[in-house]
Design a protein around this motif. Structure first.
Motif, PDB file in Angstrom:
ATOM      1  N   HIS A  11      -0.016  -7.393 -12.022  1.00 23.98           N
ATOM      2  CA  HIS A  11      -1.345  -7.115 -12.585  1.00 23.98           C
ATOM      3  C   HIS A  11      -1.654  -5.620 -12.601  1.00 23.98           C
ATOM      4  O   HIS A  11      -2.765  -5.200 -12.287  1.00 23.98           O
ATOM      5  CB  HIS A  11      -2.431  -7.894 -11.849  1.00 23.98           C
ATOM      6  N   ARG A  49      -9.863   3.502  -8.677  1.00 23.11           N
ATOM      7  CA  ARG A  49      -9.805   2.538  -7.571  1.00 23.11           C
ATOM      8  C   ARG A  49     -11.109   2.583  -6.779  1.00 23.11           C
ATOM      9  O   ARG A  49     -11.694   1.547  -6.471  1.00 23.11           O
ATOM     10  CB  ARG A  49      -8.605   2.865  -6.687  1.00 23.11           C
ATOM     11  N   TYR A  65     -13.295  -9.953   0.234  1.00 21.00           N
ATOM     12  CA  TYR A  65     -12.642 -10.011  -1.069  1.00 21.00           C
ATOM     13  C   TYR A  65     -12.178  -8.625  -1.517  1.00 21.00           C
ATOM     14  O   TYR A  65     -11.052  -8.448  -1.965  1.00 21.00           O
ATOM     15  CB  TYR A  65     -13.584 -10.611  -2.127  1.00 21.00           C
ATOM     16  N   VAL A  66     -13.067  -7.640  -1.391  1.00 18.03           N
ATOM     17  CA  VAL A  66     -12.732  -6.280  -1.823  1.00 18.03           C
ATOM     18  C   VAL A  66     -11.578  -5.732  -0.995  1.00 18.03           C
ATOM     19  O   VAL A  66     -10.653  -5.123  -1.523  1.00 18.03           O
ATOM     20  CB  VAL A  66     -13.965  -5.346  -1.750  1.00 18.03           C
ATOM     21  N   LYS A  68      -9.196  -7.428   0.464  1.00 18.43           N
ATOM     22  CA  LYS A  68      -7.957  -8.093   0.026  1.00 18.43           C
ATOM     23  C   LYS A  68      -7.500  -7.537  -1.321  1.00 18.43           C
ATOM     24  O   LYS A  68      -6.323  -7.260  -1.523  1.00 18.43           O
ATOM     25  CB  LYS A  68      -8.185  -9.603  -0.065  1.00 18.43           C
ATOM     26  N   ARG A  69      -8.439  -7.364  -2.242  1.00 22.29           N
ATOM     27  CA  ARG A  69      -8.102  -6.865  -3.580  1.00 22.29           C
ATOM     28  C   ARG A  69      -7.484  -5.469  -3.518  1.00 22.29           C
ATOM     29  O   ARG A  69      -6.583  -5.143  -4.281  1.00 22.29           O
ATOM     30  CB  ARG A  69      -9.347  -6.857  -4.453  1.00 22.29           C
TER      31      ARG A  69
END
Length: 102
Positions: A11, A49, A65-66, A68-69
């Motif tokens: 990705h 980023r 979540y952030v 991990k992302r």
């Protein structure tokens, strides 16, 4: 025209035609040229980023979540880096707290 671009399995935003990643210096040089053509201040691709992380947090995405992302080893790294950057996160938290008691 058919360039036969393949998507990146990882990705990636910037990648070669076959989906492999570009070298960092290549991305940096392209980015500098685009900023120059658009008469924008010179920013590094890494700035994207940071912007993405702040936008995620401001939109209400969880810190987990952030983290991990972004591929951080711990949530603490993400919190230490980003939570002090934006006042909007603090303002939203206070507003939610006030709504909780109303």
């Amino acid at each position: 025209m058919n360039y036969n671009f393949q998507t990146s399995d990882e990705h990636l935003i910037f990648h070669q035609q076959d989906g492999r990643s570009l070298r960092t210096n290549v991305v940096r040089e392209y980015f500098k040229e685009i900023c120059k053509r658009c008469e924008l201040p010179m920013l590094s691709p890494h700035a994207l980023r940071h912007t993405h992380a702040v936008h995620l947090l401001e939109s209400g995405a969880s810190l987990k979540y952030v983290s991990k992302r972004l591929g951080h080893a711990s949530i603490k790294t993400t919190a230490d880096t980003y939570l002090n950057i934006t006042e909007k996160i603090e303002d939203d938290a206070i507003e939610k707290y006030q709504q909780y008691f109303n």
